[in-house]
Design an enzyme around this catalytic site. Sequence first.
Site, PDB file in Angstrom:
ATOM      1  N   TYR A 172       0.609  -1.112  -0.094  1.00 43.44           N
ATOM      2  CA  TYR A 172       0.378  -0.191  -0.007  1.00 43.44           C
ATOM      3  C   TYR A 172       1.144   0.673  -0.048  1.00 43.44           C
ATOM      4  O   TYR A 172       1.741   1.351   0.374  1.00 43.44           O
ATOM      5  CB  TYR A 172      -1.418  -0.677   0.983  1.00 43.44           C
ATOM      6  N   TYR A 182      -3.412   5.173   8.396  1.00 41.57           N
ATOM      7  CA  TYR A 182      -2.756   4.356   8.491  1.00 41.57           C
ATOM      8  C   TYR A 182      -2.091   3.615   9.199  1.00 41.57           C
ATOM      9  O   TYR A 182      -0.282   4.068   8.870  1.00 41.57           O
ATOM     10  CB  TYR A 182      -2.429   4.193   6.898  1.00 41.57           C
TER      11      TYR A 182
HETATM   12  P1  NAI Z   1      -8.527  -9.937   3.907  1.00 42.90           P
HETATM   13  O1  NAI Z   1      -9.274  -9.282   4.878  1.00 42.90           O
HETATM   14  O2  NAI Z   1      -8.937  -9.887   2.173  1.00 42.90           O
HETATM   15  O3  NAI Z   1      -7.160  -9.788   3.565  1.00 42.90           O
HETATM   16  C1  NAI Z   1      -6.430 -10.153   5.179  1.00 42.90           C
HETATM   17  C2  NAI Z   1      -6.286 -11.430   5.280  1.00 42.90           C
HETATM   18  O4  NAI Z   1      -5.258 -11.842   5.872  1.00 42.90           O
HETATM   19  C3  NAI Z   1      -7.161 -12.445   5.630  1.00 42.90           C
HETATM   20  O5  NAI Z   1      -8.014 -13.369   5.130  1.00 42.90           O
HETATM   21  C4  NAI Z   1      -6.793 -12.362   7.241  1.00 42.90           C
HETATM   22  O6  NAI Z   1      -7.625 -13.286   7.975  1.00 42.90           O
HETATM   23  C5  NAI Z   1      -5.865 -13.415   7.012  1.00 42.90           C
HETATM   24  N1  NAI Z   1      -4.624 -13.051   8.265  1.00 42.90           N
HETATM   25  C6  NAI Z   1      -4.186 -12.038   9.500  1.00 42.90           C
HETATM   26  N2  NAI Z   1      -3.124 -12.423   9.835  1.00 42.90           N
HETATM   27  C7  NAI Z   1      -2.863 -13.626   9.474  1.00 42.90           C
HETATM   28  C8  NAI Z   1      -1.671 -14.428  10.419  1.00 42.90           C
HETATM   29  N3  NAI Z   1      -1.107 -14.328  10.838  1.00 42.90           N
HETATM   30  N4  NAI Z   1      -1.866 -16.243   8.794  1.00 42.90           N
HETATM   31  C9  NAI Z   1      -2.361 -16.168   7.995  1.00 42.90           C
HETATM   32  N5  NAI Z   1      -3.202 -15.063   7.651  1.00 42.90           N
HETATM   33  C10 NAI Z   1      -3.914 -13.714   7.839  1.00 42.90           C
HETATM   34  O7  NAI Z   1      -8.100  -8.403   3.057  1.00 42.90           O
HETATM   35  P2  NAI Z   1      -7.546  -7.332   2.380  1.00 42.90           P
HETATM   36  O8  NAI Z   1      -7.600  -5.754   1.896  1.00 42.90           O
HETATM   37  O9  NAI Z   1      -7.755  -8.310   0.916  1.00 42.90           O
HETATM   38  O10 NAI Z   1      -5.577  -7.975   2.550  1.00 42.90           O
HETATM   39  C11 NAI Z   1      -5.237  -7.925   1.375  1.00 42.90           C
HETATM   40  C12 NAI Z   1      -3.396  -7.729   1.263  1.00 42.90           C
HETATM   41  O11 NAI Z   1      -3.907  -6.515   0.450  1.00 42.90           O
HETATM   42  C13 NAI Z   1      -2.932  -7.771   2.732  1.00 42.90           C
HETATM   43  O12 NAI Z   1      -1.728  -7.455   2.462  1.00 42.90           O
HETATM   44  C14 NAI Z   1      -3.429  -6.050   2.795  1.00 42.90           C
HETATM   45  O13 NAI Z   1      -2.768  -5.163   3.388  1.00 42.90           O
HETATM   46  C15 NAI Z   1      -3.347  -5.596   0.927  1.00 42.90           C
HETATM   47  N6  NAI Z   1      -3.369  -4.068   0.295  1.00 42.90           N
HETATM   48  C16 NAI Z   1      -5.069  -3.713   0.830  1.00 42.90           C
HETATM   49  C17 NAI Z   1      -5.948  -2.976   0.427  1.00 42.90           C
HETATM   50  C18 NAI Z   1      -7.232  -2.537   0.442  1.00 42.90           C
HETATM   51  O14 NAI Z   1      -7.532  -1.477   0.210  1.00 42.90           O
HETATM   52  N7  NAI Z   1      -8.393  -3.367   0.792  1.00 42.90           N
HETATM   53  C19 NAI Z   1      -5.270  -1.316  -0.050  1.00 42.90           C
HETATM   54  C20 NAI Z   1      -3.114  -1.993  -0.319  1.00 42.90           C
HETATM   55  C21 NAI Z   1      -2.773  -3.769   0.200  1.00 42.90           C
END
Ligand code: NAI
Length: 286
Positions: A172, A182
Amino acid sequence: RGKRAFIAGVADDNGYGWAIAKSLAAAGAEILVGTWVPALNIFETSLRRGKFDESRMLPDGSLMEITKVYPLDAVYDCPEDVPKDVKTNKRYSGSSKWTVKEVAESVQQDFGTIDILVHSLANGPEVSKPLLETSRYGYLAAISASSYSFVSLLKHFLPIMNPGGATISLTYIASEKIIPGYGGGMSSAKSALESDTRVLAFEAGRKHNIRVNTISAGPLRSRAAKAIGFIDMMIDYSLENAPLQKELTAEEVGNAAAFLASPLASAITGAVVYVDNGLNAMGVGV
Ligand code: NAI
């Protein structure tokens, strides 16, 4: 032979991990996912009961198949690292072999090798606190779950990755520009992830001919993003200020990931690729 992908960080059908899985499946890859242990039960139940069937639909009308769901907690590398209270926690004791090393071993036992590794996970317990109010514990926890987790995944999966393979993580813009809100060291964690992308591209490229890239994604209303609390504001800001004035879909990020994982991107490694409607290129909002 079709490619096989392991996607860490899928626990529902809203996030980037799910969309990446779909784009890879649409391109013909076999899909394995790693799901955070505390979220495993509800994810598997929802899958089984058909709750995701609508969002499993691929462009050709077929439904994405997830060949296997592995429980995973990416903050633990091996069983010796797991504290007693976690081991005996109700949400964890029902599953086994969910440390990074054990998951890689299980995947090897079940399938032999993989071609694509995706890291789509992050966690920062103090994300809603400004950096100045973040504790050492919160800061290190953010780095452990959001940055080192990628180092560890790559380290343990590299030996079972076919040469020519690719890895992708999600980052991000808060890593390089000030994004108030953030917090909790999450901006620091994303900086580390991007720097590690370069160093690991060198190490994994030289050693195993594996590419390492990260996608700097625009805002998406995922479960994790809603927990931060400012996601609607970020989506509105992007709509107003980005060169492309449309809401970013998870599918657009999924498609970029499928490209980066494919031979079409065979000379791209160590890169931060923006998939954000161009917002990163703006100097001031207009
Ligand atoms: P999401 O909630 O779909 O995905 C995050 C996942 O990480 C969840 O499924 C959660 O269960 C898992 N998780 C958390 N701790 C964990 C651990 N210790 N071991 C295994 N799994 C774990 O949300 P999102 O937003 O799709 O996130 C995916 C990636 O995208 C992340 O790296 C996030 O920082 C990144 N991202 C998201 C943005 C947004 O606006 N949603 C923008 C830019 C990057």
